[in-house]
Design an enzyme around this catalytic site. Structure first.
Site, mmCIF file in Angstrom:
data_model
loop_
_atom_site.group_PDB
_atom_site.id
_atom_site.type_symbol
_atom_site.label_atom_id
_atom_site.label_comp_id
_atom_site.label_asym_id
_atom_site.label_seq_id
_atom_site.Cartn_x
_atom_site.Cartn_y
_atom_site.Cartn_z
ATOM 1 N N ARG A 273 0.853 -1.177 0.000
ATOM 2 C CA ARG A 273 0.000 0.000 0.000
ATOM 3 C C ARG A 273 0.895 1.233 0.000
ATOM 4 O O ARG A 273 1.927 1.259 0.680
ATOM 5 C CB ARG A 273 -0.908 0.023 1.242
ATOM 6 C CG ARG A 273 -2.030 -1.013 1.205
ATOM 7 C CD ARG A 273 -3.113 -0.626 0.190
ATOM 8 N NE ARG A 273 -4.213 -1.572 0.155
ATOM 9 C CZ ARG A 273 -4.357 -2.556 -0.751
ATOM 10 N NH1 ARG A 273 -3.474 -2.712 -1.706
ATOM 11 N NH2 ARG A 273 -5.401 -3.353 -0.702
ATOM 12 N N GLU A 302 -3.094 7.909 -4.053
ATOM 13 C CA GLU A 302 -3.606 7.454 -5.362
ATOM 14 C C GLU A 302 -4.876 8.209 -5.702
ATOM 15 O O GLU A 302 -5.689 8.463 -4.818
ATOM 16 C CB GLU A 302 -3.855 5.946 -5.314
ATOM 17 C CG GLU A 302 -2.556 5.174 -5.331
ATOM 18 C CD GLU A 302 -2.740 3.663 -5.361
ATOM 19 O OE1 GLU A 302 -3.757 3.181 -5.893
ATOM 20 O OE2 GLU A 302 -1.844 2.992 -4.843
ATOM 21 N N HIS A 320 -1.102 0.552 -9.900
ATOM 22 C CA HIS A 320 -1.768 -0.411 -8.992
ATOM 23 C C HIS A 320 -2.361 -1.594 -9.771
ATOM 24 O O HIS A 320 -3.568 -1.858 -9.693
ATOM 25 C CB HIS A 320 -2.867 0.317 -8.185
ATOM 26 C CG HIS A 320 -3.208 -0.384 -6.889
ATOM 27 N ND1 HIS A 320 -3.618 0.270 -5.770
ATOM 28 C CD2 HIS A 320 -3.218 -1.704 -6.561
ATOM 29 C CE1 HIS A 320 -3.862 -0.594 -4.795
ATOM 30 N NE2 HIS A 320 -3.626 -1.810 -5.253
HETATM 31 N N1 LIG Z 1 -0.718 -3.883 -5.016
HETATM 32 C C1 LIG Z 1 -1.744 -4.729 -5.041
HETATM 33 O O1 LIG Z 1 -2.498 -4.804 -6.010
HETATM 34 C C2 LIG Z 1 -1.972 -5.603 -3.894
HETATM 35 C C3 LIG Z 1 -1.575 -5.225 -2.639
HETATM 36 N N2 LIG Z 1 -1.800 -6.034 -1.575
HETATM 37 C C4 LIG Z 1 -1.291 -5.593 -0.290
HETATM 38 O O2 LIG Z 1 -0.344 -6.542 0.162
HETATM 39 C C5 LIG Z 1 -0.554 -6.743 1.566
HETATM 40 C C6 LIG Z 1 -0.071 -8.119 1.929
HETATM 41 O O3 LIG Z 1 -1.000 -9.077 1.479
HETATM 42 P P1 LIG Z 1 -0.901 -10.596 1.978
HETATM 43 O O4 LIG Z 1 0.489 -11.082 1.842
HETATM 44 O O5 LIG Z 1 -1.990 -11.340 1.333
HETATM 45 O O6 LIG Z 1 -1.219 -10.365 3.524
HETATM 46 P P2 LIG Z 1 -0.688 -11.218 4.760
HETATM 47 O O7 LIG Z 1 -1.557 -10.842 5.894
HETATM 48 O O8 LIG Z 1 -0.560 -12.656 4.385
HETATM 49 O O9 LIG Z 1 0.793 -10.651 5.000
HETATM 50 C C7 LIG Z 1 1.060 -9.447 5.634
HETATM 51 C C8 LIG Z 1 2.265 -9.655 6.545
HETATM 52 O O10 LIG Z 1 2.643 -8.403 7.098
HETATM 53 C C9 LIG Z 1 3.113 -8.654 8.412
HETATM 54 N N3 LIG Z 1 3.130 -7.435 9.191
HETATM 55 C C10 LIG Z 1 2.099 -6.799 9.786
HETATM 56 N N4 LIG Z 1 2.553 -5.698 10.441
HETATM 57 C C11 LIG Z 1 3.890 -5.660 10.235
HETATM 58 C C12 LIG Z 1 4.903 -4.795 10.650
HETATM 59 N N5 LIG Z 1 4.656 -3.732 11.421
HETATM 60 N N6 LIG Z 1 6.164 -5.050 10.252
HETATM 61 C C13 LIG Z 1 6.443 -6.117 9.478
HETATM 62 N N7 LIG Z 1 5.524 -6.996 9.059
HETATM 63 C C14 LIG Z 1 4.252 -6.762 9.437
HETATM 64 C C15 LIG Z 1 2.115 -9.684 8.941
HETATM 65 O O11 LIG Z 1 2.619 -10.353 10.089
HETATM 66 C C16 LIG Z 1 1.948 -10.590 7.733
HETATM 67 O O12 LIG Z 1 2.875 -11.672 7.739
HETATM 68 C C17 LIG Z 1 -2.088 -6.538 1.740
HETATM 69 O O13 LIG Z 1 -2.430 -6.143 3.002
HETATM 70 C C18 LIG Z 1 -2.406 -5.473 0.736
HETATM 71 O O14 LIG Z 1 -2.315 -4.228 1.364
HETATM 72 C C19 LIG Z 1 -2.410 -7.243 -1.716
HETATM 73 C C20 LIG Z 1 -2.824 -7.664 -2.940
HETATM 74 C C21 LIG Z 1 -2.663 -6.869 -4.127
HETATM 75 O O1 LIG Z 2 -6.484 -6.701 -3.547
HETATM 76 C C1 LIG Z 2 -5.749 -5.778 -3.221
HETATM 77 O O2 LIG Z 2 -5.348 -5.649 -2.066
HETATM 78 C C2 LIG Z 2 -5.343 -4.797 -4.183
HETATM 79 O O3 LIG Z 2 -4.537 -3.981 -3.932
HETATM 80 C C3 LIG Z 2 -5.953 -4.850 -5.513
HETATM 81 O O4 LIG Z 2 -5.466 -5.847 -6.234
#
Ligand SMILES: NC(=O)C1=CN([C@@H]2O[C@H](COP(=O)(O)OP(=O)(O)OC[C@H]3O[C@@H](n4cnc5c(N)ncnc54)[C@H](O)[C@@H]3O)[C@@H](O)[C@H]2O)C=CC1
Ligand SMILES: O=C(O)C(=O)CO
Length: 354
Positions: A273, A302, A320
């Site tokens: 993000r 954004e 994005h």
């Molecule tokens: N650019 C895009 O289109 C997308 C962006 N995302 C973003 O990616 C993020 C991660 O997604 P997932 O891997 O599925 O989530 P997830 O929940 O599996 O992984 C997030 C990790 O961050 C860690 N975390 C939380 N607070 C932290 C901190 N202060 N310092 C270090 N690590 C910390 C958690 O312990 C967890 O292991 C989502 O929350 C979303 O914001 C997700 C999908 C698409």
């Molecule tokens: O799913 C999400 O978290 C996104 O950022 C869009 O793909």
């Protein structure tokens, strides 16, 4: 209140009114809802980001469930309106809840879903693409070619960074961070250093096993290290990819002090993000350190970029699109529909979906 906006209606006689604030790819999510007695209304207004007022108009007097987008501000105003309209279900078409006030949803008795997992590999692949594009200066080189500037091979032309044998740093080794780490380790034989609040046991076991495999085949084994602090990752890694959730612990996690301890020729990637990076500080850092490169899928405000970022040759920027594969977006839409159905609509209970 905003004026009514254009809608596409499916199964007009359905018992439950479900609204989607955007058209989404695929047909399965539509079928799931209509087969389960929902009247589905999809907002087809060309406006990219709907305001709270726009969404209030969509909710109207009666709405059982709603699918929303990460660009929308889901707080008390919308959840209380949904409750008044008889609604019980909301799903974000995204991973996480940083655009959702979950406490407000709880106060109003609205269950909240999101769409993780189905986009893990797609997002990790985009982070890997950004890493390669930044490390090997792909966008700069492409622009150079198209501008007709190529006059022949030169020893110094677009020299970038080799990944093999370097250290990849992952901050947030959850689903996406771990998938990205595996791609960089398997693909480029990088060593891993990661920082997360929790131990990434499966990832550690994978790197150990892969290291043993390489060694058995006469190659340099890869290694892993769980860092005690985020600063250790920033100091040691040649490539750093950010994959934490966005919350108050990760807001501006990359700030001027932390940028200053990174290697001068490091590559920084963000497909999590935007607000995880202090983007103004990043622009200053890019200006002062031309060999430092970034690959960004997400931005602090954004759809805007902070002043100066667009001029930086050492930044690769994309809008994005990390989860933007057809299979993934259809999967996200399907999960969002299932969230609304499975948790909250009476019609779904006891029925089989396929
Ligand atoms: N650019 C895009 O289109 C997308 C962006 N995302 C973003 O990616 C993020 C991660 O997604 P997932 O891997 O599925 O989530 P997830 O929940 O599996 O992984 C997030 C990790 O961050 C860690 N975390 C939380 N607070 C932290 C901190 N202060 N310092 C270090 N690590 C910390 C958690 O312990 C967890 O292991 C989502 O929350 C979303 O914001 C997700 C999908 C698409
Ligand atoms: O799913 C999400 O978290 C996104 O950022 C869009 O793909």
């Amino acid at each position: 209140m905003a004026k009514p906006i254009s809608m596409e209606v499916w199964n007009p006689s359905g018992k439950y009114r479900v609204v989607s604030t955007k058209s989404m790819p695929g047909a399965r999510w539509i079928r799931l809802l209509t087969d389960n007695d929902c009247r589905l209304e999809i907002c087809t207004d060309p406006k990219t980001i709907l305001s709270v007022d726009d969404i209030l108009a969509l909710i109207g007097d009666r709405c059982d469930g709603i699918i929303g987008q990460l660009t929308e501000d889901w707080g008390e105003v919308l959840f209380s309106a949904l409750k008044r309209a008889g609604g019980t279900a909301f799903s974000n078409m995204a991973v996480g809840y940083n655009n959702v006030d979950v406490e407000a949803a709880n106060r109003n008795g609205i269950a909240v879903g999101n769409t993780p997992g189905v986009l893990t590999e797609t997002t990790a692949e985009l982070a890997a693409s950004l890493t390669l594009s930044a490390a090997r200066r792909i966008v700069e080189a492409d622009q150079f070619m198209r501008a007709g500037l190529y006059e022949g091979w030169l020893p110094y032309l677009f020299v970038g960074n080799l990944l093999k044998g370097q250290t990849v740093g992952v901050i947030g080794a959850g689903r996406i961070g771990s998938a990205y780490a595996r791609m960089m380790i398997e693909g480029f034989k990088m060593n891993l250093i990661y920082y997360d609040l929790y131990q990434a046991t499966r990832l550690e076991k994978f790197v150990t096993a892969y290291g043993q495999f390489l060694k058995a085949n006469g190659e340099q084994p890869v290694t892993w290290k769980r860092a005690a602090t985020m600063e250790d990752v920033l100091r040691e890694a040649d490539v750093i990819s950010l994959h934490p959730v966005l919350d108050k612990t990760t807001y501006h996690l990359i700030n001027p002090e932390r940028l200053a301890i990174m290697k001068k020729e490091a590559v920084l990637v963000n497909a999590s993000r935007g607000p995880v990076i202090d983007e103004l500080a990043l622009v200053e850092h890019l200006k002062a350190n031309p060999m430092f490169r970034v690959g960004l899928d997400v931005f602090e405000d954004e759809p805007y970029m902070k002043p100066g970022l667009a001029d930086m040759k050492n930044a690769v920027v994309v809008p994005h699109i990390a989860s933007a594969s057809k299979w993934t977006r259809e999967g996200m839409a399907t999960l969002a529909a299932l969230n609304v159905l499975a948790c909250h609509l009476q019609s779904f209970r006891g029925q089989q979906l396929i």
